[in-house]
Design a protein around this motif. Structure first.
Motif, short mmCIF file in Angstrom:
data_model
loop_
_atom_site.label_atom_id
_atom_site.label_comp_id
_atom_site.label_asym_id
_atom_site.label_seq_id
_atom_site.Cartn_x
_atom_site.Cartn_y
_atom_site.Cartn_z
N ALA A 75 0.83 -1.20 0.00
CA ALA A 75 0.00 0.00 0.00
C ALA A 75 0.86 1.25 0.00
O ALA A 75 1.87 1.33 0.71
N LEU A 76 0.44 2.23 -0.78
CA LEU A 76 1.12 3.52 -0.82
C LEU A 76 0.31 4.62 -0.16
O LEU A 76 0.79 5.74 -0.01
N ASN A 77 -0.95 4.33 0.19
CA ASN A 77 -1.86 5.38 0.66
C ASN A 77 -2.27 5.18 2.11
O ASN A 77 -3.36 5.59 2.52
N GLY A 78 -1.44 4.54 2.92
CA GLY A 78 -1.79 4.33 4.32
C GLY A 78 -2.14 5.64 5.01
O GLY A 78 -1.54 6.69 4.75
N SER A 79 -3.10 5.58 5.92
CA SER A 79 -3.58 6.79 6.60
C SER A 79 -3.38 6.68 8.10
O SER A 79 -3.77 5.68 8.71
N PRO A 80 -2.81 7.70 8.74
CA PRO A 80 -2.63 7.65 10.20
C PRO A 80 -3.95 7.66 10.95
O PRO A 80 -4.01 7.25 12.11
N ALA A 135 -10.56 6.75 5.12
CA ALA A 135 -10.01 7.38 6.32
C ALA A 135 -9.41 8.75 6.00
O ALA A 135 -9.61 9.72 6.75
N GLN A 136 -8.69 8.84 4.90
CA GLN A 136 -8.05 10.09 4.53
C GLN A 136 -9.10 11.15 4.19
O GLN A 136 -8.90 12.35 4.46
N ALA A 137 -10.21 10.72 3.61
CA ALA A 137 -11.27 11.67 3.26
C ALA A 137 -11.88 12.30 4.51
O ALA A 137 -12.30 13.45 4.50
N GLU A 194 -16.74 3.74 13.20
CA GLU A 194 -18.12 3.83 12.74
C GLU A 194 -18.30 4.75 11.54
O GLU A 194 -19.27 4.63 10.79
N ASP A 195 -17.35 5.68 11.34
CA ASP A 195 -17.45 6.60 10.20
C ASP A 195 -17.14 5.92 8.87
O ASP A 195 -17.63 6.35 7.82
N LEU A 196 -16.31 4.89 8.90
CA LEU A 196 -15.76 4.34 7.66
C LEU A 196 -16.81 3.79 6.70
O LEU A 196 -16.76 4.10 5.50
N PRO A 197 -17.76 2.95 7.14
CA PRO A 197 -18.73 2.44 6.17
C PRO A 197 -19.49 3.55 5.44
O PRO A 197 -19.74 3.46 4.23
N GLY A 198 -19.83 4.63 6.17
CA GLY A 198 -20.56 5.72 5.54
C GLY A 198 -19.74 6.51 4.54
O GLY A 198 -20.30 7.19 3.67
N LEU A 199 -18.41 6.43 4.65
CA LEU A 199 -17.54 7.12 3.70
C LEU A 199 -17.27 6.29 2.45
O LEU A 199 -16.76 6.80 1.45
N THR A 200 -17.62 5.01 2.51
CA THR A 200 -17.32 4.10 1.41
C THR A 200 -17.95 4.52 0.09
O THR A 200 -17.28 4.46 -0.96
#
Length: 482
Positions: free
Chosen positions: A410-415, A455-457, A465-471
């Motif tokens: 992966a090149l786009n890992g997010s902290p 995550a980055q978005a 809990e935020d992640l599915p809604g950002l998909t």
């Protein structure tokens, strides 16, 4: 544009040799490399006082080209050499530089921008003497350093510094990234990485950058004829009543990424709490591994492990799911529970199953493999071979490896993914894609990329809990580009 390869130092050298065998002079390749670096510098920096630090090998030869081309554009350029150029190509490029060449030990090191052309990716020994001293001095201002190939002291094949190692704001490499450009800690020392095309012939490899070019052509988009059952059936095994949230996160993620029917399979004591929080995700009870096996008999993918508990029940449930034919996505407790006897797990896995360990879980299942491997790619590949399953080794530089030798970094890992429950969402993404018929290796790669993009978005303040809604936003972008 096809998948982007990651190549070893030997593979890059082989590509160089192939180009020269086809009639391209070594000096021409060096000229192209230096021109690419000069172009990158002029595109990102305003004209300023530049000091080019040249080593005796081909990396130094590239540096002489950069110095000459920047000077021709009117930039004030000085050159300091560790030693005289040795290779014929480097000697030819040094001869074309008409300015002065200062010995490194006596050079004035004050400059606004530095070009590190001392040693490249092929270095296999620690820096010493003047090279080490100068690199340490430059490390005080890495934002003013441009490295050619890799920062000096960083071996290209591992990304693990050996002794003193440089840092750069910009690294220009050629033909393809090397492991040092994608694996920590080397990746963090390279800054922005530019891959310049210098006309080398294509190289064959099974190691790739994990970008959409690798897997989006086979992403399971629905068609006008699709219905929910055609889009795959996925189950997630819930933990006990007080540990149910992880399973719901995975289930919601699988549904968001496109699985047609997602069901949480729940112990009876957890039914009420799960029912209170589920809507489109369905719910079914089971009270034994035999009932679990029966409920999962016709599903396409199953997630087990998130908050399942490290106990005999989880172990037996994994073995029950393995008898169904569903692709298994094993995370967290479903990995740790086999720490005393990894072979018991390996004996029931196949190439469609996916293990998603972080480094600690990886060590429990594959003791000594990570420590003895030269880098994470080799470790993940060895683990995939041992388990005969896809292995996703989590980290900022997540590596996905398949039993057939394919691997991607992966090149786009997010902290922002450093939060409880993020891994449960990742497991759900993988299962949702596998349920829709995607190859397990590519599904794991796609899920990793989408996970980090979501995550980055969101950025600061992200919770799982935020992640599915950002998909959907990430998927919409992929769909528009495909």
């Amino acid at each position: 544009m096809g998948p982007q390869h990651i190549l070893t130092v030997a593979q890059i050298r082989a590509a160089d040799q192939a180009a020269m065998a086809a009639g391209v002079a070594a000096t021409e390749l060096m000229a192209r490399a230096g021109a690419a670096v000069a172009e990158a510098i002029t595109a990102r920096f305003d004209p300023c006082d530049v000091l080019v630090l040249c080593g005796p090998g081909d990396n130094g030869g590239d540096g002489y080209v950069v110095a000459r081309l920047l000077a021709e554009r009117g930039w004030p350029v000085r050159v300091a050499a560790l030693e005289p150029a040795r290779s014929p190509s480097a000697q030819a490029m040094a001869a074309m530089w008409t300015g002065a060449v200062q010995p490194l030990e006596s050079a004035d090191l004050s400059a606004e921008l530095y070009v590190d052309a001392l040693f490249g990716a092929g270095l296999s020994r620690p820096l010493g003497g003047e090279a080490a001293r100068v690199v340490q001095q430059l490390n005080a201002t890495p934002e003013r350093v441009v490295a050619i190939d890799t920062p000096s002291g960083l071996p290209g094949d591992t990304g693990q510094p050996i002794g003193v190692c440089g840092r750069a704001a910009l690294t220009v490499t050629f033909h393809a990234r090397k492991p040092a450009h994608v694996l920590e800690p080397g990746r963090g020392r390279c800054g922005e990485v530019i891959v310049a095309d210098i006309g080398l012939p294509p190289s064959e490899t099974t190691l790739f950058e994990n970008t959409p070019d690798l897997w989006v052509p086979r992403f399971p988009w629905p068609t006008a004829a699709s219905h929910k059952h055609a889009r795959g059936r996925m189950v997630v095994v819930s933990g006990p009543a007080w540990r149910t949230g992880a399973a719901r996160l995975a289930a919601r993620a699988g549904l968001r990424i496109g699985a047609g029917v997602v069901t949480v399979l729940s112990p009876p004591d957890a039914l009420a709490v799960n029912a209170a929080h589920l809507e489109a995700v369905m719910l079914r009870p089971f009270d034994s591994e035999a009932e679990l096996e029966n409920l999962a008999a016709d599903v396409d993918a199953a997630v087990i492990g998130p908050a399942a508990g490290v106990n005999e029940t989880t172990l037996m449930n994994v073995l029950a799911l393995a008898r169904t034919g569903a692709a298994l996505i094993l995370d967290a407790d479903a990995i740790t529970v086999f720490r005393e006897d990894p072979e018991e797990l390996f004996s029931v896995l196949d190439k469609d199953d996916v293990l998603t360990p972080h480094a600690g879980e990886f060590e429990r299942l594959f003791p000594g493999v990570l420590e003895s491997a030269p880098e994470r790619i080799s470790a993940a590949r060895r683990a995939a071979e041992l388990a005969d399953a896809v292995v996703l080794l989590k980290g900022h530089d997540t590596v996905v490896a398949a039993p057939d030798g394919r691997a991607a970094v992966a090149l786009n890992g997010s902290p922002w993914l450093a939060t409880a429950g993020a891994g449960d969402v990742l497991a759900g993404y993988i299962a949702g894609l596998v349920a829709q018929g995607m190859d397990s290796f590519e599904a794991a790669c796609a899920a990793t990329w989408i996970h980090a993009e979501a995550a980055q978005a969101h950025g600061p303040g992200l919770i799982a809990e935020d992640l599915p809604g950002l998909t959907p936003m990430v998927l919409r972008r992929l769909y528009s580009a495909s």
